[in-house]
Design a protein around this motif. Sequence first.
Motif, PDB file in Angstrom:
ATOM      1  N   LYS A 156      -0.889  -9.021 -12.140  1.00  0.00           N
ATOM      2  CA  LYS A 156      -0.866  -8.292 -13.411  1.00  0.00           C
ATOM      3  C   LYS A 156      -2.037  -8.723 -14.296  1.00  0.00           C
ATOM      4  N   ILE A 161      10.168  -7.122  -6.737  1.00  0.00           N
ATOM      5  CA  ILE A 161       9.607  -5.774  -6.857  1.00  0.00           C
ATOM      6  C   ILE A 161       9.967  -5.158  -8.211  1.00  0.00           C
ATOM      7  N   GLU A 162      11.157  -5.477  -8.723  1.00  0.00           N
ATOM      8  CA  GLU A 162      11.516  -5.013 -10.076  1.00  0.00           C
ATOM      9  C   GLU A 162      10.560  -5.613 -11.110  1.00  0.00           C
ATOM     10  N   ARG A 206       7.243  -3.750 -10.914  1.00  0.00           N
ATOM     11  CA  ARG A 206       7.344  -2.418 -11.496  1.00  0.00           C
ATOM     12  C   ARG A 206       7.476  -2.486 -13.020  1.00  0.00           C
ATOM     13  N   SER A 207       8.130  -3.537 -13.512  1.00  0.00           N
ATOM     14  CA  SER A 207       8.240  -3.696 -14.964  1.00  0.00           C
ATOM     15  C   SER A 207       6.879  -3.957 -15.593  1.00  0.00           C
ATOM     16  N   ASP A 220       2.840  -0.219  -8.969  1.00  0.00           N
ATOM     17  CA  ASP A 220       3.573   0.377  -7.860  1.00  0.00           C
ATOM     18  C   ASP A 220       3.585  -0.610  -6.687  1.00  0.00           C
ATOM     19  N   VAL A 221       4.598  -0.501  -5.841  1.00  0.00           N
ATOM     20  CA  VAL A 221       4.716  -1.409  -4.704  1.00  0.00           C
ATOM     21  C   VAL A 221       4.985  -0.619  -3.427  1.00  0.00           C
ATOM     22  N   ASN A 277      13.750  -1.275  -5.121  1.00  0.00           N
ATOM     23  CA  ASN A 277      13.586  -0.062  -5.915  1.00  0.00           C
ATOM     24  C   ASN A 277      12.146   0.463  -5.819  1.00  0.00           C
ATOM     25  N   THR A 278      11.817   0.982  -4.642  1.00  0.00           N
ATOM     26  CA  THR A 278      10.554   1.688  -4.445  1.00  0.00           C
ATOM     27  C   THR A 278      10.761   2.696  -3.329  1.00  0.00           C
TER      28      THR A 278
END
Length: 543
Positions: free
Chosen positions: A113, A133-134, A137-138, A142-143, A158-159
Amino acid sequence: MAQLSFSPAFRILLAKRGFKNDSEIEAFLFSDLSSLHDPFLMKNMKEVKARIERAVQTHEKILIHGDYDVDGITGVAVLARTLEKLGGEYTTFLPERERDGYGVSEAAIHKAKEQGVALIVTVDCGITAKREIEIARSHGMDVIVIDHHRLPAEGLPNTHLILNPLQEDCPYPFKELSAAGLAFKLSQALTGDEAFEYLDLVALSTISDIAPLTGENRILVKKGLAMLSERKNLGIRALAEVAKMKASQVNTGHVGFILGPRLNAAGRMSSADTALQLLLTRIPREAESLAKILEEENKARQRSERETTQEAMRKVEQTVNFNRERVIVVESPGWHRGVIGIVASRLVEKYERPAVVISVEEGVGRGSGRSIKSFHLFNALRSCEAVLEEFGGHAQAAGLTVTEKNIPLLRAKINAFAMEHLSSEDLKRHVSVDMELKLHELTAGFLEELELLEPHGVGNPRPVFQTGDLRFKSKPRRLYGETYEGVLTDGSLNFQIHLNEKQMLLCAASGSEARFGAAYSLKTKQWNGMKILTLVVKNLQPA
């Protein structure tokens, strides 16, 4: 299609392997790259391809997050080369075993990031990384998950950008690709036939990860071994040279016992980045330097493995009750986490039962397990889920994290599962024989036919033959270690054999005219332009 012409013995062998008509035989023996499945049959491939192409076109930064074993390293290398070809901007991250542990690194996500990464691609990890992964995404990233491991019971991350053929509604026909194999399929979707130039990396991955050498893997490995034999990759060439690997034709043994362990040594002992740099470098001098580093890392790995194996075996002899415990669980502080998987394999070989070896540090145990064919280790660990912090893996190999105080509970629970799912008969060493042969059937033509079965590995083992009414021409002599050399005869033909110490002692205790039945595989080597055949004895029984 013209009828295939093979010897009766080879036809019988093929039939026993499940190939009974010419179309099945031709598909198994002669399939080539044109037989590979369309990569777009894989669920989400179209969406993953589009997301990567958008990242390349808009100059988004991409992080390729791999794993520290050969599969994870080669998978990252395949994607790195592919993104270079496409003109993408990328960085790579390989976790360090001691610092980061297994799986997706939260620290790597935060750093990505800070560096302005917009897309993370995980290779050989990620399918269980719901929390990490959350977090990504936060942060607005994208993952993409490229992972061949079993799906977690608690659901997927969650992807929607997941490449894993084990997803229930994934129509991709072949389910056993390695992580680098999946990366290759993505590369194929992105670059077409240009992806074939990475098959040497895919072969390294598939063999080192002990994936079944059937179906699509067989095709990929056959071509990949041919590329490895050409030594086109500078790093692989340098590694073969420092390992004194002179064979002109690279086979699965060279990968499994020479190249693979040296690439793995970096991730086991220090940083897997050394192995990745070796595979990606285009500078001969750098390749030579990196290969020497890996050679020294491998020597350190071998020393640590020997010491830990000796300690673990002493613990087994002192603490394990084989009448009550069908699964070995041993732990100790100070064991190097980079070698405990190999040590578990050594325990399985010696004691013929599943083994879990745990390194304990500051109240937390990190373990690695290996199993026998009849015992599904991942399912066994799932039955122990309540006492584990985390776990993952396959039927034959798995990793876990457990608090030190819960290790006795793990030992009790996994053995309770084993008592229900592992019989005493399962714990006996079995030699699976393909067919009976007479020595006169071991002709040059039959040996050439057997070469068509290669490459050998899980799912396509080297054939084992049985011949009876044999006797020793002379007393076997030690060749090296616990391997002995001798000559068996049926009275007409003589063949050189290799046998172990237990088999040698059986021979020594018998009279000179004693008759034996032998189960054996075949090994050939070139010597002064001639092919020398050796029978490698798997089982020896008095007739």
